[in-house]
Scaffold this active site. Sequence first.
Site, short mmCIF file in Angstrom:
data_model
loop_
_atom_site.label_atom_id
_atom_site.label_comp_id
_atom_site.label_asym_id
_atom_site.label_seq_id
_atom_site.Cartn_x
_atom_site.Cartn_y
_atom_site.Cartn_z
N ASN A 1 0.79 -1.31 -0.06
CA ASN A 1 -0.14 0.01 -0.12
C ASN A 1 0.87 1.16 0.14
O ASN A 1 1.57 1.52 1.01
CB ASN A 1 -0.99 -0.06 1.25
CG ASN A 1 -1.56 1.20 1.55
OD1 ASN A 1 -1.72 2.11 0.56
ND2 ASN A 1 -2.43 1.40 2.56
N GLU B 1 -6.66 4.68 8.24
CA GLU B 1 -6.21 6.43 7.61
C GLU B 1 -7.50 6.92 6.94
O GLU B 1 -8.20 8.17 7.27
CB GLU B 1 -5.49 6.49 6.74
CG GLU B 1 -3.96 6.10 7.43
CD GLU B 1 -2.94 5.69 6.78
OE1 GLU B 1 -2.68 5.57 5.53
OE2 GLU B 1 -1.83 5.07 7.67
N GLY C 1 2.78 2.43 10.60
CA GLY C 1 3.59 3.54 10.32
C GLY C 1 4.32 3.90 11.73
O GLY C 1 4.99 4.87 11.90
N HIS D 1 -9.36 1.48 5.07
CA HIS D 1 -8.22 1.71 5.77
C HIS D 1 -8.39 2.50 7.04
O HIS D 1 -9.28 3.66 6.76
CB HIS D 1 -7.25 2.30 4.71
CG HIS D 1 -5.56 2.44 5.23
ND1 HIS D 1 -5.18 2.93 6.10
CD2 HIS D 1 -4.91 1.13 4.98
CE1 HIS D 1 -3.89 2.76 6.57
NE2 HIS D 1 -3.71 1.59 6.02
N GLU E 1 -5.27 -4.67 10.94
CA GLU E 1 -4.23 -3.68 11.00
C GLU E 1 -4.41 -2.83 12.32
O GLU E 1 -5.20 -1.91 12.21
CB GLU E 1 -4.09 -2.67 9.94
CG GLU E 1 -3.96 -3.30 8.45
CD GLU E 1 -3.29 -2.29 7.28
OE1 GLU E 1 -2.25 -2.76 7.00
OE2 GLU E 1 -3.95 -1.21 7.22
N SER F 1 3.69 -2.02 10.35
CA SER F 1 4.85 -1.89 10.50
C SER F 1 5.71 -3.40 10.04
O SER F 1 6.58 -3.74 10.84
CB SER F 1 5.42 -1.69 11.84
OG SER F 1 5.08 -0.23 12.30
N LYS G 1 0.13 4.20 -0.33
CA LYS G 1 -0.61 5.41 0.38
C LYS G 1 -0.25 6.68 -0.55
O LYS G 1 -0.21 6.37 -1.56
CB LYS G 1 -0.17 5.64 1.90
CG LYS G 1 -0.18 4.37 2.52
CD LYS G 1 0.16 4.67 4.19
CE LYS G 1 -0.04 3.21 4.87
NZ LYS G 1 -0.27 3.46 6.10
P1 PGA Z 1 2.91 0.50 7.78
O1 PGA Z 1 1.59 0.65 6.92
O2 PGA Z 1 3.33 -0.88 7.15
O3 PGA Z 1 3.72 1.52 7.03
O4 PGA Z 1 2.84 0.32 8.97
C1 PGA Z 1 0.33 -0.53 6.90
C2 PGA Z 1 -0.73 -0.12 6.24
O5 PGA Z 1 -1.39 1.10 6.85
O6 PGA Z 1 -1.38 -0.75 5.41
#
Ligand code: PGA
Length: 249
Positions: free
Chosen positions: A9, A97, A173, A95, A167, A212, A11
Amino acid sequence: MRKVIIAGNWKMNKETESAVSLVRELKTEVRDITDREIVVCPPFTLLGEVKKNLCDSNIFLGGQNMFWEKEGAYTGEISPLMLKDAGCKYVIIGHSERRAYFGETNESVNKKVKTAFCYDFIPIVCIGETLAQREKGEAFGVVEKQLREGLADLKVEDFSKLVVAYEPVWAIGTGKTATPLQAEEIHKFIREILESIFEGKSEEIRILYGGSIKPENISDLMSCQNIDGGLIGGASLSADNFIKIIKFI
Ligand code: PGA
């Protein structure tokens, strides 16, 4: 047997040049891999260019979001027809976010999941609790509600195509990964809830972990019985890291 999915992803990252160099390297390095599904989800503006560079490869394309209407006066939205046209097979839905910054709810997730199936996409439906919810002991309740409301009233024939991504928001992140034990505990619970919703089909549904993931922790996570792959943010932006993750043992 559930086929492993490793999905990147991106983003809101990358422009043409770095996107093209990443997927070119990726395409060469993973061309012999057949036992896992590899997906990249670039921003919408890059889908065309990425698709061009991935032709004749074993890497699938996914969208990061999708509206439920097929066309019309919805400024700034992206429709299922557009994602189809761009060559997407997968679409990330709900997601955290999008839930946190753009008002996504379990109800909108549900509309989008139904639309995704209607247009023959594989939806990757994201769920997960915040740190505050986990500390209050609410993680299981939050995840159950997201599943029951987000996945309400699906058609029987779509059940086994569903992909769920757990997640935990506190792991996205942040560099703080859930331990394999923490992740497996929730993944097992997710499968139990899926079984209660989609009787007899839960063993076919892939449940990805996200938060992460790095080359250093992917193998331990993947050794868990109910973890069927990963949704990778930060580490999917580097060809080197993403390739290592795809090639975990
Ligand atoms: P990350 O994000 O691997 O940077 O923690 C995962 C995600 O939000 O899909």
